[in-house]
Design an enzyme around this catalytic site. Structure first.
Site, PDB file in Angstrom:
ATOM      1  N   THR A  78       0.837  -1.187   0.000  1.00  0.00           N
ATOM      2  CA  THR A  78       0.000   0.000   0.000  1.00  0.00           C
ATOM      3  C   THR A  78       0.879   1.246   0.000  1.00  0.00           C
ATOM      4  OG1 THR A  78      -0.107   0.094   2.412  1.00  0.00           O
ATOM      5  CG2 THR A  78      -1.776  -1.223   1.294  1.00  0.00           C
ATOM      6  N   ASP A  79       0.316   2.321  -0.506  1.00  0.00           N
ATOM      7  CA  ASP A  79       1.040   3.590  -0.523  1.00  0.00           C
ATOM      8  C   ASP A  79       0.597   4.436   0.666  1.00  0.00           C
ATOM      9  OD1 ASP A  79      -1.462   4.193  -1.216  1.00  0.00           O
ATOM     10  OD2 ASP A  79      -1.009   5.100  -3.146  1.00  0.00           O
ATOM     11  N   LYS A  80       1.086   5.684   0.706  1.00  0.00           N
ATOM     12  CA  LYS A  80       0.775   6.573   1.814  1.00  0.00           C
ATOM     13  C   LYS A  80      -0.051   7.762   1.349  1.00  0.00           C
ATOM     14  CE  LYS A  80       4.988   7.491   3.052  1.00  0.00           C
ATOM     15  NZ  LYS A  80       5.686   6.814   1.953  1.00  0.00           N
ATOM     16  N   THR A  81      -0.740   7.652   0.258  1.00  0.00           N
ATOM     17  CA  THR A  81      -1.477   8.788  -0.284  1.00  0.00           C
ATOM     18  C   THR A  81      -2.935   8.792   0.125  1.00  0.00           C
ATOM     19  OG1 THR A  81      -1.977   7.567  -2.319  1.00  0.00           O
ATOM     20  CG2 THR A  81       0.047   8.859  -2.269  1.00  0.00           C
ATOM     21  N   THR A  83      -5.067   6.238  -0.483  1.00  0.00           N
ATOM     22  CA  THR A  83      -5.890   5.359  -1.303  1.00  0.00           C
ATOM     23  C   THR A  83      -6.461   4.221  -0.477  1.00  0.00           C
ATOM     24  OG1 THR A  83      -4.470   5.898  -3.178  1.00  0.00           O
ATOM     25  CG2 THR A  83      -5.916   4.003  -3.419  1.00  0.00           C
TER      26      THR A  83
END
Length: 248
Positions: A78-81, A83
């Site tokens: 997973t990213d940190k934006t 989403t």
């Protein structure tokens, strides 16, 4: 016996038939697959193990076209934006000179302990948990406060080690405060700019601007990402405040 010319043509024709018609499947198979996928989606929606009790959120299959790919998932990145996350960053722990600081319990650590049947206890005070910067470690603050008393010429080894840790901690938080793209702004300057913009939009008969608040002069940070904002605020909490950014 050796193959005759007719046998060779028959073999070639057989494989040609397989190549040309390998994409033909019974129409009933499409109907059967759709029914199976729809049933799987209903099972996912009613799966208690996919229910998140804290937010009262059950699983919701928005599409049934990817069911067969779920069994192939081995790792989830997973990213940190925001989403797949709440897009909320909190400075909890840090590692300085092979030493880990921070007594808070992260959500990842709490979930990992729950899978092992262990309940973690958060050692932070209640006011720290709800603060903007939730970092808590009295030992690190003690390291940053270490000084050599006046008149001491030969410091003991323990004091020398504390001074070494202090230098590493100061460099660490100095880097957090400076190595970013955060823009600091004075609260009074930001308020004046907002008041000027509002006055330009209002008519001449509009009400006068409100008086300055008690927070005038405080530094506010404008950042492109919440992770940079969390790091800079953590450095400020530890005494390293980013006050101004110049082109040089």
């Amino acid at each position: 016996r050796p193959l005759r010319p007719g046998d060779t043509q028959g073999i070639i024709g057989f494989f040609t038939f397989l190549i040309l018609f390998n994409n033909l499947i019974p129409i009933s198979l499409y109907v059967t697959m759709e029914i199976v996928k729809f049933t799987q989606a209903m099972l996912i929606n009613n799966d208690f193990r996919m229910y998140h009790a804290q937010t009262d959120t059950p699983a919701e299959a928005r599409t049934s076209s990817l069911n067969e790919e779920l069994g192939q998932v081995q790792y989830v990145f997973t990213d940190k934006t925001g989403t797949l996350t709440c897009n909320r960053m909190s400075f909890m722990k840090c590692a300085i000179g092979m030493q880990v600081y921070g007594r808070g319990v992260t959500e990842i650590g709490r979930a990992a302990a729950a899978r092992r049947g262990i309940t973690l206890i958060d050692e932070r005070p209640e006011e720290v948990r709800d603060a903007e910067v939730a970092f808590y470690d009295p030992h690190l603050r003690g390291v940053l406060a270490v000084t050599i008393p006046p008149g001491v010429t030969n410091a003991p080894p323990t004091m020398i080690e504390d001074l070494r840790l202090k230098q590493q901690a100061e460099e660490f938080f100095m880097i957090l405060a400076l190595c970013n793209t955060v823009v600091p702004e004075r609260a009074d300057v930001a308020a004046a700019a907002a008041a000027a913009a509002a006055a330009a939009e209002n008519d001449e008969d509009s009400s006068p601007a409100s008086s300055p608040s008690d927070n005038d002069g405080a530094i506010q940070y404008q950042s492109a990402s919440p992770d940079e904002d969390a790091l800079v605020k953590a450095a400020r909490e530890m005494g390293f405040e980013l006050c101004e950014r110049t082109p040089q």
